[in-house]
Design a protein around this motif. Structure first.
Motif, PDB file in Angstrom:
ATOM      1  N   LEU A 122       7.118   6.134   3.282  1.00 48.34           N
ATOM      2  CA  LEU A 122       7.441   5.870   4.688  1.00 48.34           C
ATOM      3  C   LEU A 122       6.396   6.484   5.612  1.00 48.34           C
ATOM      4  CD1 LEU A 122      11.328   6.412   4.786  1.00 48.34           C
ATOM      5  CD2 LEU A 122      10.049   4.283   4.484  1.00 48.34           C
ATOM      6  N   SER A 123       5.895   7.668   5.262  1.00 48.81           N
ATOM      7  CA  SER A 123       4.846   8.281   6.071  1.00 48.81           C
ATOM      8  C   SER A 123       3.567   7.455   6.018  1.00 48.81           C
ATOM      9  CB  SER A 123       4.563   9.703   5.573  1.00 48.81           C
ATOM     10  OG  SER A 123       5.651  10.561   5.857  1.00 48.81           O
ATOM     11  N   VAL A 124       3.277   6.889   4.848  1.00 47.88           N
ATOM     12  CA  VAL A 124       2.095   6.037   4.723  1.00 47.88           C
ATOM     13  C   VAL A 124       2.259   4.783   5.582  1.00 47.88           C
ATOM     14  CG1 VAL A 124       0.702   4.658   3.124  1.00 47.88           C
ATOM     15  CG2 VAL A 124       1.528   6.920   2.442  1.00 47.88           C
ATOM     16  N   ARG A 125       3.486   4.292   5.693  1.00 49.30           N
ATOM     17  CA  ARG A 125       3.712   3.140   6.574  1.00 49.30           C
ATOM     18  C   ARG A 125       3.306   3.466   8.011  1.00 49.30           C
ATOM     19  NH1 ARG A 125       9.631   0.511   5.267  1.00 49.30           N
ATOM     20  NH2 ARG A 125       9.532   0.556   2.966  1.00 49.30           N
TER      21      ARG A 125
ATOM     22  N   ALA B 208      -1.042   8.839  13.812  1.00 50.66           N
ATOM     23  CA  ALA B 208       0.409   8.692  13.837  1.00 50.66           C
ATOM     24  C   ALA B 208       1.049   9.219  12.574  1.00 50.66           C
ATOM     25  CB  ALA B 208       0.779   7.221  14.020  1.00 50.66           C
ATOM     26  N   GLY B 209       0.300   9.251  11.490  1.00 50.12           N
ATOM     27  CA  GLY B 209       0.874   9.702  10.238  1.00 50.12           C
ATOM     28  C   GLY B 209       0.598  11.142   9.906  1.00 50.12           C
TER      29      GLY B 209
ATOM     30  N   ILE C 107       0.843  -1.205   0.000  1.00 49.11           N
ATOM     31  CA  ILE C 107       0.000   0.000   0.000  1.00 49.11           C
ATOM     32  C   ILE C 107       0.876   1.252   0.000  1.00 49.11           C
ATOM     33  CG2 ILE C 107      -1.616   1.364   1.386  1.00 49.11           C
ATOM     34  CD1 ILE C 107      -2.853  -1.261   2.321  1.00 49.11           C
ATOM     35  N   ALA C 108       1.868   1.258   0.899  1.00 51.72           N
ATOM     36  CA  ALA C 108       2.760   2.414   0.990  1.00 51.72           C
ATOM     37  C   ALA C 108       3.541   2.616  -0.304  1.00 51.72           C
ATOM     38  CB  ALA C 108       3.720   2.239   2.168  1.00 51.72           C
ATOM     39  N   ALA C 109       4.027   1.513  -0.886  1.00 51.88           N
ATOM     40  CA  ALA C 109       4.787   1.615  -2.134  1.00 51.88           C
ATOM     41  C   ALA C 109       3.906   2.136  -3.261  1.00 51.88           C
ATOM     42  CB  ALA C 109       5.363   0.254  -2.497  1.00 51.88           C
ATOM     43  N   GLY C 110       2.648   1.693  -3.301  1.00 48.22           N
ATOM     44  CA  GLY C 110       1.739   2.168  -4.335  1.00 48.22           C
ATOM     45  C   GLY C 110       1.451   3.653  -4.219  1.00 48.22           C
ATOM     46  N   VAL C 111       1.247   4.132  -2.986  1.00 46.35           N
ATOM     47  CA  VAL C 111       1.003   5.557  -2.781  1.00 46.35           C
ATOM     48  C   VAL C 111       2.237   6.367  -3.177  1.00 46.35           C
ATOM     49  CG1 VAL C 111       0.540   7.340  -1.051  1.00 46.35           C
ATOM     50  CG2 VAL C 111      -0.708   5.172  -0.976  1.00 46.35           C
ATOM     51  N   GLY C 112       3.423   5.880  -2.791  1.00 45.99           N
ATOM     52  CA  GLY C 112       4.648   6.581  -3.148  1.00 45.99           C
ATOM     53  C   GLY C 112       4.847   6.654  -4.648  1.00 45.99           C
ATOM     54  N   ALA C 113       4.578   5.533  -5.350  1.00 44.60           N
ATOM     55  CA  ALA C 113       4.738   5.511  -6.804  1.00 44.60           C
ATOM     56  C   ALA C 113       3.737   6.450  -7.471  1.00 44.60           C
ATOM     57  CB  ALA C 113       4.555   4.086  -7.320  1.00 44.60           C
ATOM     58  N   ALA C 114       2.496   6.456  -6.977  1.00 47.85           N
ATOM     59  CA  ALA C 114       1.489   7.357  -7.539  1.00 47.85           C
ATOM     60  C   ALA C 114       1.888   8.810  -7.330  1.00 47.85           C
ATOM     61  CB  ALA C 114       0.131   7.073  -6.893  1.00 47.85           C
ATOM     62  N   TYR C 115       2.479   9.084  -6.162  1.00 47.71           N
ATOM     63  CA  TYR C 115       2.911  10.450  -5.885  1.00 47.71           C
ATOM     64  C   TYR C 115       4.038  10.877  -6.828  1.00 47.71           C
ATOM     65  CZ  TYR C 115       4.501  14.601  -3.539  1.00 47.71           C
ATOM     66  OH  TYR C 115       4.852  15.887  -3.283  1.00 47.71           O
TER      67      TYR C 115
END
Length: 227
Positions: free
Chosen positions: A146-149, A158-159, A76-84
């Motif tokens: 990392l923030s999404v994690r 927490a995020g 999930i975090a990797a997908g959000v980062g890639a989309a960003y």
């Protein structure tokens, strides 16, 4: 009875060591690039911009906290980062619709860090890869993941500290948008042209980028949103 005086021990902070190493590597690569190509030098202020971006990217990525999450959370975090990364690349014009027939790949030799610019025009899509911007965008995308994690691992509160930085990340791109037209037309990043600053847009973008990278890597607001 003799006494042996000992000097107070001290050590250089790890982020500072990373910054020095990054600057050293960049300097060596820049010298090799200048010796191997006909690329010239820009004024010191503009020449420093890529060094700042590369160094901040190295320090932030190397020393940011890496929360441990499940495999699902990681994806999930990797997908959000890639989309960003894709969204920011589109915003600054690194990825855009092709405006003419496909011409393939070519290089533009600009001062170190600004160049070599890799340009590609294919069927429907055009890419313009400026080295320092590419490094900065990829670093921000990783820091966003990392923030999404944090969100996945500890909940939304927490995020918050990290996610607040998303506005600043967009801010680091917006000043570059205003200079994009002039850059592609030759005033800033055209063929054979040295990078130029119009109204301080590149410097403003650099300041916003440094702020965004710090907020995402250090997440200073997290202490106020977690117990």
């Amino acid at each position: 009875m003799s006494r042996v005086a000992t000097a107070r021990s001290w050590s250089v902070p790890a982020p500072a060591r990373t910054a020095v190493l990054a600057l050293g590597v960049q300097s060596a690569l820049a010298l090799a690039y200048l010796l191997a190509t006909d690329a010239g030098l820009a004024v010191p202020t503009i020449l420093a911009v890529p060094f700042v971006w590369f160094t901040v990217a190295a320090v932030a990525v190397r020393h940011a906290e890496r929360p441990t999450v499940s495999r699902r959370g990681w994806w999930i975090a990797a997908g959000v980062g890639a989309a960003y990364v894709l969204a920011l690349a589109w915003l600054i014009g690194a990825v855009a619709p092709a405006m003419g027939p496909a011409t393939g790949v070519d290089l533009v030799l600009l001062p170190p860090g600004w160049g070599p610019v890799v340009r590609y025009s294919g069927a429907g899509v055009a890419l313009t890869v400026v080295p320092y911007r590419a490094a900065g965008v990829l670093a921000l995308g990783y820091l966003v993941s990392l923030s999404v994690r944090n969100v996945v691992d500890e909940g939304l509160s927490a995020g918050v500290g990290g996610l607040v930085a998303l506005g600043s990340c967009a801010g680091c791109a917006l000043p570059l948008v205003t200079s994009l037209v002039g850059a592609l037309s030759g005033a800033g990043l055209g063929v054979g042209a040295a990078p130029a600053v119009s109204g301080g847009t590149y410097l403003l973008g650099t300041a916003a980028y440094v702020l965004a990278a710090w907020l995402l890597a250090a997440r200073p607001l997290r202490r106020y949103t977690t117990r």
